[in-house]
Design a protein around this motif. Structure first.
Motif, PDB file in Angstrom:
ATOM      1  N   SER A 238       0.833  -1.211   0.000  1.00 35.54           N
ATOM      2  CA  SER A 238       0.000   0.000   0.000  1.00 35.54           C
ATOM      3  C   SER A 238       0.865   1.258   0.000  1.00 35.54           C
ATOM      4  N   ALA A 239       2.057   1.170   0.633  1.00 35.37           N
ATOM      5  CA  ALA A 239       2.970   2.318   0.642  1.00 35.37           C
ATOM      6  C   ALA A 239       3.481   2.623  -0.764  1.00 35.37           C
ATOM      7  N   LEU A 240       3.697   1.587  -1.565  1.00 35.63           N
ATOM      8  CA  LEU A 240       4.111   1.786  -2.965  1.00 35.63           C
ATOM      9  C   LEU A 240       3.067   2.606  -3.709  1.00 35.63           C
ATOM     10  N   ARG A 241       1.804   2.224  -3.536  1.00 36.38           N
ATOM     11  CA  ARG A 241       0.709   2.956  -4.204  1.00 36.38           C
ATOM     12  C   ARG A 241       0.687   4.413  -3.741  1.00 36.38           C
ATOM     13  N   ASN A 242       0.920   4.601  -2.450  1.00 34.36           N
ATOM     14  CA  ASN A 242       0.923   5.946  -1.890  1.00 34.36           C
ATOM     15  C   ASN A 242       2.050   6.793  -2.485  1.00 34.36           C
ATOM     16  N   LEU A 243       3.217   6.190  -2.672  1.00 37.28           N
ATOM     17  CA  LEU A 243       4.355   6.910  -3.246  1.00 37.28           C
ATOM     18  C   LEU A 243       4.103   7.286  -4.708  1.00 37.28           C
ATOM     19  N   VAL A 244       3.396   6.406  -5.439  1.00 35.82           N
ATOM     20  CA  VAL A 244       3.046   6.714  -6.836  1.00 35.82           C
ATOM     21  C   VAL A 244       2.076   7.896  -6.876  1.00 35.82           C
ATOM     22  N   SER A 245       1.024   7.822  -6.066  1.00 36.65           N
ATOM     23  CA  SER A 245       0.003   8.891  -6.088  1.00 36.65           C
ATOM     24  C   SER A 245       0.558  10.217  -5.565  1.00 36.65           C
ATOM     25  N   SER A 246       1.608  10.156  -4.733  1.00 36.77           N
ATOM     26  CA  SER A 246       2.239  11.371  -4.199  1.00 36.77           C
ATOM     27  C   SER A 246       3.284  11.960  -5.142  1.00 36.77           C
ATOM     28  N   GLY A 247       3.569  11.253  -6.245  1.00 32.27           N
ATOM     29  CA  GLY A 247       4.553  11.744  -7.210  1.00 32.27           C
ATOM     30  C   GLY A 247       5.996  11.531  -6.787  1.00 32.27           C
ATOM     31  N   CYS A 248       6.210  10.637  -5.813  1.00 29.62           N
ATOM     32  CA  CYS A 248       7.583  10.341  -5.358  1.00 29.62           C
ATOM     33  C   CYS A 248       8.264   9.303  -6.235  1.00 29.62           C
ATOM     34  N   ILE A 249       7.468   8.380  -6.774  1.00 31.88           N
ATOM     35  CA  ILE A 249       8.010   7.368  -7.686  1.00 31.88           C
ATOM     36  C   ILE A 249       7.095   7.275  -8.908  1.00 31.88           C
ATOM     37  N   TYR A 250       7.674   6.784  -9.999  1.00 30.23           N
ATOM     38  CA  TYR A 250       6.917   6.588 -11.241  1.00 30.23           C
ATOM     39  C   TYR A 250       6.661   5.100 -11.414  1.00 30.23           C
ATOM     40  N   ALA A 251       5.450   4.747 -11.854  1.00 27.57           N
ATOM     41  CA  ALA A 251       5.102   3.352 -12.134  1.00 27.57           C
ATOM     42  C   ALA A 251       5.016   3.143 -13.643  1.00 27.57           C
ATOM     43  N   TYR A 252       5.809   2.210 -14.159  1.00 30.45           N
ATOM     44  CA  TYR A 252       5.797   1.917 -15.594  1.00 30.45           C
ATOM     45  C   TYR A 252       4.631   0.989 -15.917  1.00 30.45           C
ATOM     46  N   PRO A 253       3.703   1.409 -16.788  1.00 27.87           N
ATOM     47  CA  PRO A 253       2.614   0.494 -17.159  1.00 27.87           C
ATOM     48  C   PRO A 253       3.118  -0.611 -18.083  1.00 27.87           C
ATOM     49  N   VAL A 254       2.547  -1.794 -17.933  1.00 39.81           N
ATOM     50  CA  VAL A 254       2.793  -2.863 -18.899  1.00 39.81           C
ATOM     51  C   VAL A 254       2.233  -2.384 -20.238  1.00 39.81           C
ATOM     52  N   LEU A 255       3.001  -2.565 -21.319  1.00 44.45           N
ATOM     53  CA  LEU A 255       2.618  -2.039 -22.631  1.00 44.45           C
ATOM     54  C   LEU A 255       2.097  -3.164 -23.524  1.00 44.45           C
ATOM     55  N   ILE A 256       0.893  -2.954 -24.058  1.00 40.65           N
ATOM     56  CA  ILE A 256       0.178  -4.001 -24.803  1.00 40.65           C
ATOM     57  C   ILE A 256      -0.114  -3.517 -26.216  1.00 40.65           C
ATOM     58  N   GLU A 257       0.079  -4.391 -27.183  1.00 45.75           N
ATOM     59  CA  GLU A 257      -0.208  -4.035 -28.581  1.00 45.75           C
ATOM     60  C   GLU A 257      -1.688  -3.677 -28.706  1.00 45.75           C
ATOM     61  N   LYS A 258      -1.940  -2.567 -29.403  1.00 46.81           N
ATOM     62  CA  LYS A 258      -3.285  -1.963 -29.442  1.00 46.81           C
ATOM     63  C   LYS A 258      -4.369  -2.931 -29.919  1.00 46.81           C
ATOM     64  N   LYS A 259      -4.056  -3.766 -30.933  1.00 47.59           N
ATOM     65  CA  LYS A 259      -5.044  -4.727 -31.432  1.00 47.59           C
ATOM     66  C   LYS A 259      -4.735  -6.144 -30.956  1.00 47.59           C
ATOM     67  N   ARG A 260      -3.936  -6.224 -29.894  1.00 42.84           N
ATOM     68  CA  ARG A 260      -3.551  -7.506 -29.285  1.00 42.84           C
ATOM     69  C   ARG A 260      -2.791  -8.408 -30.266  1.00 42.84           C
ATOM     70  N   GLY A 261      -2.045  -7.764 -31.182  1.00 45.69           N
ATOM     71  CA  GLY A 261      -1.208  -8.524 -32.110  1.00 45.69           C
ATOM     72  C   GLY A 261       0.029  -9.062 -31.390  1.00 45.69           C
ATOM     73  N   ILE A 262       0.527 -10.179 -31.856  1.00 48.10           N
ATOM     74  CA  ILE A 262       1.766 -10.746 -31.293  1.00 48.10           C
ATOM     75  C   ILE A 262       2.930  -9.804 -31.627  1.00 48.10           C
ATOM     76  N   VAL A 263       3.865  -9.662 -30.685  1.00 45.01           N
ATOM     77  CA  VAL A 263       4.994  -8.739 -30.832  1.00 45.01           C
ATOM     78  C   VAL A 263       6.318  -9.489 -30.697  1.00 45.01           C
ATOM     79  N   SER A 264       7.285  -9.127 -31.555  1.00 43.89           N
ATOM     80  CA  SER A 264       8.664  -9.606 -31.384  1.00 43.89           C
ATOM     81  C   SER A 264       9.565  -8.405 -31.130  1.00 43.89           C
ATOM     82  N   GLN A 265      10.703  -8.666 -30.501  1.00 47.20           N
ATOM     83  CA  GLN A 265      11.658  -7.606 -30.160  1.00 47.20           C
ATOM     84  C   GLN A 265      13.075  -8.138 -30.322  1.00 47.20           C
TER      85      GLN A 265
END
Length: 300
Positions: free
Chosen positions: A253-280
């Protein structure tokens, strides 16, 4: 301040560790194996070999393009139909080797895998510093489209500096008119993403990777305690939810609090817009007077 020779030595050492860990990790990616076991093997092995994790091990599957790192007590397992992106970062004294590979457990996406790998090789081969980043994007786009796939236009490579994954200069995966250049002395991560989908990613709801931003006044004692821990242990590079909850599961819960307070940044998981398979495919390269040196040269 490190002189150039020391800087190169540390960067190359990070690259050597990266190559060894990647070669070992790829062999672990099999149906029935837990993602968590692979991530923890990668991160501990980096340290064993004398490096540090430049970011939590990313294991992104199928339509997930990036930023999935196994969460605390993650039970997810690889399955036979998975197209797995394994993205590993190693640093030695802040000098970063960042590289990724696609493991096709399905056996059905060899061309998609080749599209990103061929785009990576072609881009590296054509770099002549100074070079506009948009020209590199044009090469990546042309190669991926020649395979009948789309490059992901809102994901990019990046120039890196000591303890800094993203210096502010991006290497696009599509043609752009930017006047930004890469030049001799730059450490550059080039990472083409190819997809059968729309060609863009969107933010998912999950967030398991974080980065320290700033100290701010906090009301909750546990949030203040966690922020101090993060500032001391992870002041520059991204860290995992896993690493924090191992210290104390009450920090969730403290992690969530730090994100909402602007102390840390949370990287969202990134998903292909049409749910296409991705290679990297990704390498870190160093631009020198004598040409381009691949720091993470191994399986690719």
């Amino acid at each position: 301040m490190d002189n150039l020779e020391e800087k190169m030595e540390k960067l190359k050492r990070a690259g050597e560790i990266h190559v060894k860990v990647m070669e070992e990790a790829v062999k672990l990616v099999k149906p029935g194996v837990k993602l968590l076991d692979v991530a923890e093997y990668v991160e501990s092995r980096i340290v064993e070999l004398g490096g540090g994790a430049a970011f939590p091990c990313n294991i992104s599957i199928n339509e997930v393009a990036a930023h999935y790192s196994p969460c605390y007590m993650d039970e997810k397992e690889f399955s036979e139909g998975d197209v797995v992106k394994l993205d590993i970062g190693v640093h030695v004294d802040g000098y970063i080797a960042d590289g990724a590979i696609t493991v096709d457990l399905s056996g059905s996406y060899s061309d998609l895998k080749k599209a990103s790998e061929d785009a990576l090789r072609s881009a590296i081969k054509e770099i002549v510093p100074p070079m506009k980043v948009g020209e590199i994007g044009a090469i990546i786009q042309e190669v991926i489209e020649s395979y009948g796939y789309k490059p992901i236009s809102n994901l990019s490579g990046h120039v890196m500096e000591r303890y800094l994954l993203h210096s502010g200069i991006n290497i696009p995966n599509v043609r752009e008119t930017s006047n930004e250049c890469i030049d001799v002395g730059d450490i550059v991560a080039i990472e083409p993403f190819a997809t059968e989908g729309f060609g863009q990613v969107v933010d998912g709801s999950e967030r398991y990777i974080f980065k320290f931003l700033r100290v701010r006044p906090l009301r909750l004692p546990i949030a203040r305690k966690l922020l101090k821990l993060i500032e001391d242990k992870y002041p520059y590079l991204p860290f995992s939810e896993r690493w924090i909850l191992k210290e104390n599961v009450r920090y969730r819960s403290a992690l969530r609090n730090l994100v909402s307070s602007g102390c840390i940044y949370a990287y969202p998981v990134l998903i292909e817009k049409k749910r296409g398979i991705v290679s990297q495919a990704e390498h870190t390269v160093l631009l020198t007077e004598n040409g381009v040196e691949i720091i993470t040269k191994g399986l690719l």
